[in-house]
Enzyme design. Structure first.
Site, PDB file in Angstrom:
ATOM      1  N   ASP A   1       0.845  -1.207   0.000  1.00 29.76           N
ATOM      2  CA  ASP A   1       0.000   0.000   0.000  1.00 29.76           C
ATOM      3  C   ASP A   1       0.881   1.258   0.000  1.00 29.76           C
ATOM      4  O   ASP A   1       0.635   2.201  -0.754  1.00 29.76           O
ATOM      5  CB  ASP A   1      -0.910  -0.032   1.244  1.00 29.76           C
ATOM      6  CG  ASP A   1      -1.647   1.268   1.441  1.00 29.76           C
ATOM      7  OD1 ASP A   1      -2.561   1.559   0.647  1.00 29.76           O
ATOM      8  OD2 ASP A   1      -1.308   2.009   2.395  1.00 29.76           O
TER       9      ASP A   1
ATOM     10  N   LYS B   1       1.563   4.278  -3.036  1.00 29.00           N
ATOM     11  CA  LYS B   1       1.511   5.732  -2.831  1.00 29.00           C
ATOM     12  C   LYS B   1       2.828   6.390  -3.251  1.00 29.00           C
ATOM     13  O   LYS B   1       2.837   7.456  -3.878  1.00 29.00           O
ATOM     14  CB  LYS B   1       1.187   6.035  -1.367  1.00 29.00           C
ATOM     15  CG  LYS B   1      -0.251   5.616  -1.002  1.00 29.00           C
ATOM     16  CD  LYS B   1      -0.506   5.620   0.496  1.00 29.00           C
ATOM     17  CE  LYS B   1      -1.932   5.173   0.806  1.00 29.00           C
ATOM     18  NZ  LYS B   1      -2.104   4.834   2.245  1.00 29.00           N
TER      19      LYS B   1
END
Lengths: 366, 366
Positions: A224, A228
């Site tokens: 995750d 980003k």
């Protein structure tokens, strides 16, 4: 002069936590700002859809109830594009899913003149070719694509980075805590003051409090955060190929990568606490604390995600709760970075980023 | 669909520190983004001007030299409005002054369809009637007005507050350090670690380093901070009448308010060090540090500016150098505020906010 139109059509895909909050914010927005009139013209979950081929209008207030009682399946995405392209005014597609399939269709939607706002990270952190196809399609058609909530939820992270780049600043380094889950875990496990808990106990607690994915390994693998970082690095000008093309440290012990369930993982994790404890103690011996961070060094074209140690007075060390913090080091800002800090997850603040993007697109297309 | 035009006209008033940096950024922007073509059509200092009634075009690169050798005086502002309103495409006026006269003319410019971007605080922190006139004129004509750099220079303060309000969040409190000068003074005078210097010595040092106005009383009277608070309070929905309609603590000893010069003030200030020293010690006895902050409590309609004490672990206490910090407490963000931090003064970062605003206006008017 911009042509004056009095309505815009909105399509919403995805009605999970973020989608529901977004619909509520959309409803309030439509009431507060009667011009242009916001017409919801399509809404779908993974199994159902509501649309209206007659006048492209569905009441926003009752959309969720209509969807629940609908007997229609979602249209194939190419049909959604046909339906939306035939709408009698400009259209904005709001993708509130985390679906790679929907993301893959962005170039199609954009090439048909349909603008997109979304918190979906997949479109912008997938293969670099998809990224290029998305922005090329938008440039050619003039449709807009905004994705503030793909990093740091509603925090002004993407918009700030774009402003820095667009005004000609040179971003030299971006560093921060990009995961609410990781923030919570390390602020509890290795607090600036006090001893902190055992690693496995903190992971268990975070899961019980709803701060982790159903299987905590989906947070602990670092992907995750890597997604980003991929997005921010590309905005800063680095053509990062994918979120697996740079070093990402996983906090899942090798032996537990293949256990069958999140529950079994949590049950077996305590046996590996000594690894994390050693890391924490090594930091403490230097008067520091350990944190899970992502960093982008633009000059050396280096992106990485993993554990690092910070002085206790460093803003990253002093973070609270599940907050994110993002530091932009630039030529203009010099030694002290521009810092953005606050909640980086949650339905309301994520939807806020989407609604904010919607307002920005509205200001440009009507 | 937005009408496609291929050029926009830019007028620049003010060529001081910020104005010069802005021109350099404008020149780079015009090179990076050839469409729409950015035509500089007016530039003025307080004594001179360059304009071109034939084709409304002045070379950006040589504008400062042309201005220096110009024999034209600046046009009266009403004539500037006439000249700009007659330009053959959309016009953006960039006010890089801190002039109340120019600010007072904003409603006139906006009513003639001329958009405005500016770091000038005077327009937005003056009488409430001027604020209303500005935004009424903009709403009626459709011209845009952006002023990011009026608070925190290039930091995304205004845009973030607008996004919070526009998306339906409830801002409950805004708190922060809004003056680079005050930040520098208190971070040196009452640091989190170590003893800090004497108050008058720190003021003298700040002036020598160029962190204060020529007369340091122009910083110490708190009016600059009060102006910024006025702007933020109004954006949060409070109809603040003026920057003198709420409590503002001045750090100028009463006896020194009327001494004739900044130099005389600095010479006599040491005699009053004991007052500030007592304040510092009283905070230290509680394990705290003293800072000069502004705060807005929306529910109680209360705005104030002055000294307050903070725990040493508070982000406001931990600020470095001359950085600003602004915390937004809102319903959606809950207990942990959304925080923006970084340099809040300086030509380059102030101009960056102006250039960023210019890009936003361009995206909406062409």
């Amino acid at each position: 002069m911009a042509a004056v139109t009095n309505q815009v059509f909105i399509a919403v895909i995805g009605v999970g936590g973020v989608g529901k909050c977004f619909l509520s914010q959309l409803s309030a927005l439509a009431t507060r700002r009667p011009t242009p009139k916001l017409n919801l013209c399509y809404i779908s979950s993974s199994t159902k859809a509501v649309f209206n081929t007659t006048d492209y209008s569905i009441g926003i207030e009752n959309a969720l109830q209509e969807l629940a009682s609908s007997s229609e399946a979602p249209m194939p995405l190419s049909k959604v594009a046909d339906y939306l392209a035939a709408a009698p005014a400009k259209v904005i597609l709001v993708d509130n899913t985390s679906s790679q399939d929907v993301a893959n269709a962005y170039p199609l939607f954009l090439s048909r003149g349909i603008s997109i706002v979304t918190p979906n990270k997949k479109a912008f952190s997938g293969p670099y070719k998809l990224w290029k196809d998305i922005f090329t399609a938008a440039r050619i058609s003039g449709a807009k694509v905004y994705h503030e909530s793909s990093v740091g939820a509603g925090l002004p992270v993407i918009s700030t980075l774009k402003d820095l780049v667009d005004t000609g600043d040179e971003v030299t380094k971006i560093e921060g805590v990009f995961s609410g889950t990781m923030s919570f875990l390390f602020n509890s496990f290795a607090p600036v003051q006090g001893a902190g808990g055992q690693w496995s106990a903190e992971v268990k607690k975070a899961k019980e409090l709803g701060y982790t994915e159903p299987d905590p390994r989906d947070d602990l693998n670092g992907l995750d955060v890597a997604r980003k970082l991929t997005i921010l690095a590309r905005l800063a000008g680095l053509p990062v190929e994918s979120p697996t093309s740079f070093p990402v440290q996983s906090l899942i012990p090798k032996e537990l990568e293949t256990v069958s369930s999140g529950d079994e993982f949590l049950e077996k994790l305590p046996a590996f606490d000594s690894q994390m404890e050693e890391t924490k103690l090594a930091a403490e011996e230097q008067g520091k604390v350990v944190r899970f961070v992502g960093s982008i060094d633009v000059a050396s074209n280096s992106v990485k995600v993993g554990l690092e140690t910070f002085d206790k007075s460093h803003p990253i060390a002093a973070l609270k709760g599940s907050d994110n913090i993002i530091s932009f080091y630039t030529r203009r800002y010099g030694g002290n970075p521009l810092i953005i800090q606050g909640a980086g997850a949650g339905g309301e603040v994520t939807a806020m980023g989407v609604t904010g993007d919607l307002i920005k697109v509205l200001s440009q297309i009507v």
